[in-house]
Design an enzyme around this catalytic site. Structure first.
Site, PDB file in Angstrom:
ATOM      1  N   HIS A  41      47.137  43.218  41.135  1.00 32.18           N
ATOM      2  CA  HIS A  41      46.193  43.985  40.310  1.00 32.18           C
ATOM      3  C   HIS A  41      44.938  44.375  41.078  1.00 32.18           C
ATOM      4  O   HIS A  41      44.225  45.287  40.674  1.00 32.18           O
ATOM      5  CB  HIS A  41      45.817  43.174  39.067  1.00 32.18           C
ATOM      6  CG  HIS A  41      46.955  43.063  38.107  1.00 32.18           C
ATOM      7  ND1 HIS A  41      47.052  43.835  36.974  1.00 32.18           N
ATOM      8  CD2 HIS A  41      48.080  42.306  38.144  1.00 32.18           C
ATOM      9  CE1 HIS A  41      48.180  43.553  36.342  1.00 32.18           C
ATOM     10  NE2 HIS A  41      48.826  42.624  37.027  1.00 32.18           N
ATOM     11  N   ASP A  77      37.679  48.110  43.537  1.00 34.96           N
ATOM     12  CA  ASP A  77      38.389  47.711  42.315  1.00 34.96           C
ATOM     13  C   ASP A  77      39.838  48.160  42.438  1.00 34.96           C
ATOM     14  O   ASP A  77      40.090  49.282  42.904  1.00 34.96           O
ATOM     15  CB  ASP A  77      37.745  48.409  41.103  1.00 34.96           C
ATOM     16  CG  ASP A  77      37.711  47.535  39.864  1.00 34.96           C
ATOM     17  OD1 ASP A  77      38.585  46.663  39.733  1.00 34.96           O
ATOM     18  OD2 ASP A  77      36.813  47.730  39.030  1.00 34.96           O
TER      19      ASP A  77
HETATM   20  C1  GDG Z   1      41.811  43.437  37.163  1.00 36.31           C
HETATM   21  C2  GDG Z   1      41.451  44.291  38.390  1.00 36.31           C
HETATM   22  C3  GDG Z   1      42.576  46.251  37.313  1.00 36.31           C
HETATM   23  C4  GDG Z   1      35.531  44.017  29.414  1.00 36.31           C
HETATM   24  N1  GDG Z   1      34.487  43.554  28.694  1.00 36.31           N
HETATM   25  C5  GDG Z   1      34.940  43.366  27.458  1.00 36.31           C
HETATM   26  C6  GDG Z   1      36.299  43.695  27.417  1.00 36.31           C
HETATM   27  N2  GDG Z   1      36.632  44.100  28.622  1.00 36.31           N
HETATM   28  C7  GDG Z   1      37.957  44.609  28.987  1.00 36.31           C
HETATM   29  C8  GDG Z   1      37.907  46.074  29.343  1.00 36.31           C
HETATM   30  C9  GDG Z   1      39.171  46.229  30.180  1.00 36.31           C
HETATM   31  C10 GDG Z   1      39.287  44.842  30.835  1.00 36.31           C
HETATM   32  O1  GDG Z   1      38.476  43.940  30.097  1.00 36.31           O
HETATM   33  C11 GDG Z   1      38.748  44.855  32.259  1.00 36.31           C
HETATM   34  O2  GDG Z   1      39.672  45.486  33.079  1.00 36.31           O
HETATM   35  P1  GDG Z   1      39.249  46.134  34.468  1.00 36.31           P
HETATM   36  O3  GDG Z   1      40.408  46.903  34.951  1.00 36.31           O
HETATM   37  O4  GDG Z   1      38.052  46.990  34.264  1.00 36.31           O
HETATM   38  O5  GDG Z   1      38.817  44.953  35.434  1.00 36.31           O
HETATM   39  P2  GDG Z   1      39.315  43.432  35.807  1.00 36.31           P
HETATM   40  O6  GDG Z   1      39.034  42.473  34.717  1.00 36.31           O
HETATM   41  O7  GDG Z   1      38.610  43.124  37.092  1.00 36.31           O
HETATM   42  O8  GDG Z   1      40.910  43.546  36.040  1.00 36.31           O
HETATM   43  C12 GDG Z   1      41.290  45.760  37.991  1.00 36.31           C
HETATM   44  C13 GDG Z   1      42.997  45.306  36.186  1.00 36.31           C
HETATM   45  O9  GDG Z   1      43.092  43.952  36.662  1.00 36.31           O
HETATM   46  C14 GDG Z   1      44.349  45.698  35.601  1.00 36.31           C
HETATM   47  O10 GDG Z   1      45.328  45.803  36.578  1.00 36.31           O
HETATM   48  O11 GDG Z   1      42.324  47.529  36.754  1.00 36.31           O
HETATM   49  O12 GDG Z   1      41.034  46.555  39.137  1.00 36.31           O
HETATM   50  O13 GDG Z   1      40.244  43.811  39.005  1.00 36.31           O
HETATM   51  O14 GDG Z   1      40.288  46.425  29.389  1.00 36.31           O
HETATM   52  O15 GDG Z   1      37.877  46.855  28.190  1.00 36.31           O
HETATM   53  N3  GDG Z   1      37.048  43.626  26.293  1.00 36.31           N
HETATM   54  C15 GDG Z   1      36.425  43.205  25.156  1.00 36.31           C
HETATM   55  N4  GDG Z   1      35.105  42.842  25.135  1.00 36.31           N
HETATM   56  C16 GDG Z   1      34.326  42.916  26.249  1.00 36.31           C
HETATM   57  O16 GDG Z   1      33.127  42.624  26.195  1.00 36.31           O
HETATM   58  N5  GDG Z   1      37.132  43.114  24.025  1.00 36.31           N
END
Ligand code: GDG
Length: 461
Positions: free
Chosen positions: A155, A362
């Protein structure tokens, strides 16, 4: 059809009647069909964890979990996975703390997972392991005698050989990945970096996406992860009437909302982003009193020192910006370290004029895709996106910035705030088409097709 067994560090066991919402759960929803299994850590620490996983059934899916001892968890999760691998894979060598005992603990937990999983695996299962916590799992499962299709998806980003070589066990880690049949990455750049590492560090032969080593072959390819964009767009439209979203909208008094949503992590570029916002207000005083920046930043991995330091730095920067620019009836920066409910997030994205997604590095960044899906087509907001997020490869109609340059982020925010509606609509149409095309379902299907491709079966024969 053969049973799918998903393996990840944490297992999101759904609570009765509460819809599943976590990132990985949403991405893999199409695989969570009756008969499937999801294996991983229970989230619990116990002095003598049993090898036999605890089994829970929910909607026909079996969730199989094991506990870990506190020492094993520290070395595996805090020490090696998040203290060494995570910074390395995000290009932060200065933050990589390698200790041999942590690596041994990491191997130990992977071996424990493989042995425990072997007790519930069937010969014709298809196993799909996820993320940097489980690089050696495939090799160890093979040692347990498992011979079915074995896939892995990373990821987070991968790094070029010159960077990977700083990791004392670089060769071992690349060899571990080579034990899988299919290895998926978020972008072609990450897949290519991995293939280069296999070639340079292990002497593998690379032919397109195929890597050959020691008489066997694997496919290393890009399979960008997506979201269920249609469902998220509907949720965002519904959530405009969410109580909290309503309250936020009311509190804006007509001002533009800029929103950032990130786990509190040093890879997300938060200090640079706060600094950029300060520069925007400094260099464009006409925006003062006309914008609110809201940063939602749930705390994460607080067992790791760097994350505690980041929190202190963000507290300080928030104080500095609000101290310098606030007026009696206007606070420029709202910052919360509590997670927001998913529906509220969707609604906040929808009413925002700017989505600020500026990670330093990222794998993909799902927030960028969620922001696009949530926008109304008639009066859309503008996405400001880091060129170093995997999402930038697809979402090139966003305002693409270098996240290390606070002035460039400030300039992009200014452009976003003054962008004519025709241009906003044009960019949104292009972005939305991409987000609707690379969905979570497409991601899963593409990976499974690769894993079950005839070439792999021939090789196994
Ligand atoms: C890893 C990789 C890759 C965030 N704050 C809240 C919340 N979130 C949710 C977001 C989003 C998820 O969490 C975060 O996903 P990201 O992709 O932005 O980042 P990582 O956590 O670092 O994820 C990344 C991912 O895996 C998938 O393959 O894209 O590059 O690092 O869905 O919306 N959700 C809620 N409250 C929050 O305050 N409910």
């Amino acid at each position: 059809m053969a049973r799918i067994v998903i393996v990840s560090n944490r297992v999101p066991i759904p609570k009765a009647r509460v819809p599943a919402a976590g990132g990985l759960t949403v991405a893999l929803r199409d695989l969570l069909i009756p008969g499937a299994m999801w294996f991983g850590w229970s989230g619990r620490l116990s002095p003598e964890p049993s090898l036999q996983p605890a089994l829970v059934e929910a909607r026909g899916v079996t969730y199989a979990t094991v506990d870990l001892s506190a020492e094993a968890h520290r070395a595996f999760y805090v020490g090696f996975a998040n203290g060494a691998l995570w910074p390395l894979l995000h290009f932060r060598l200065g933050l990589m703390h390698y200790r041999r005992e942590d690596y041994l603990g990491y191997l130990g937990v992977n071996r424990f997972f493989a042995e425990s999983l072997a007790t519930v695996l069937q010969a014709d299962d298809t196993v799909w392991a996820h993320d940097y916590h489980l690089l050696p799992l495939g090799r160890l499962l093979r040692q347990q005698g498992f011979s079915g299709p074995l896939g892995f998806f990373l990821h987070v980003p991968f790094v070029p050989p010159s960077m990977l070589e700083a990791m004392p066990v670089a060769r071992e880690l690349v060899a571990d990945l080579c034990a899988y049949d299919v290895v998926g990455f978020q972008t072609e750049e990450h897949a290519r970096d991995f293939r280069d590492c296999a070639q340079r560090l292990l002497g593998a032969t690379v032919d397109g996406e195929t890597v050959r080593l020691n008489g066997r072959q694997l496919r290393a390819f890009a399979d960008p992860i997506g979201i269920d964009a249609e469902a998220f767009a509907e949720e965002a439209a519904r959530s405009a009437s969410d109580k909290l979203v309503h309250r936020v909208a009311g509190s804006l008094s007509g001002r533009a909302l800029a929103v950032g949503v990130d786990r509190m992590d040093y890879s997300k570029g938060l200090p640079q982003r706060f600094e950029a916002y300060g520069r925007l207000l400094e260099r464009h005083p006409d925006h003062r009193r006309h914008i609110h920046f809201m940063q939602i930043c749930p705390r994460s991995r607080e067992e790791v020192d760097e994350y505690r330091k980041l929190r202190a730095e963000l507290d300080r920067l928030t104080g500095r910006i609000n101290g310098r620019f606030s007026e009696f009836d206007w606070t420029p920066l709202r910052y919360s370290t509590r997670p927001a409910p998913r529906a509220t997030l969707a609604g906040l994205y929808r009413i925002a004029r700017i989505g600020v997604v500026t990670p330093l590095r990222d794998g993909m960044n799902l927030v960028a895709k969620e922001f696009v899906a949530a926008q109304p087509d008639d009066d859309p907001g503008v996405l400001v996106l880091s060129r170093f997020a995997g999402a930038a490869h697809e979402l090139d109609a966003a305002l693409i910035v270098n996240p290390f340059d606070p002035d460039a982020i400030a300039d992009a925010m200014h452009v976003a705030l003054t962008m004519p509606i025709e241009e906003r609509r044009e960019r949104q149409a292009a972005l939305k088409a991409k987000v609707l095309r690379t969905t979570a379902a497409v991601y899963c299907q593409r990976f499974l097709d690769a894993l079950r491709a005839p070439a792999r079966r021939l090789q196994a024969a």
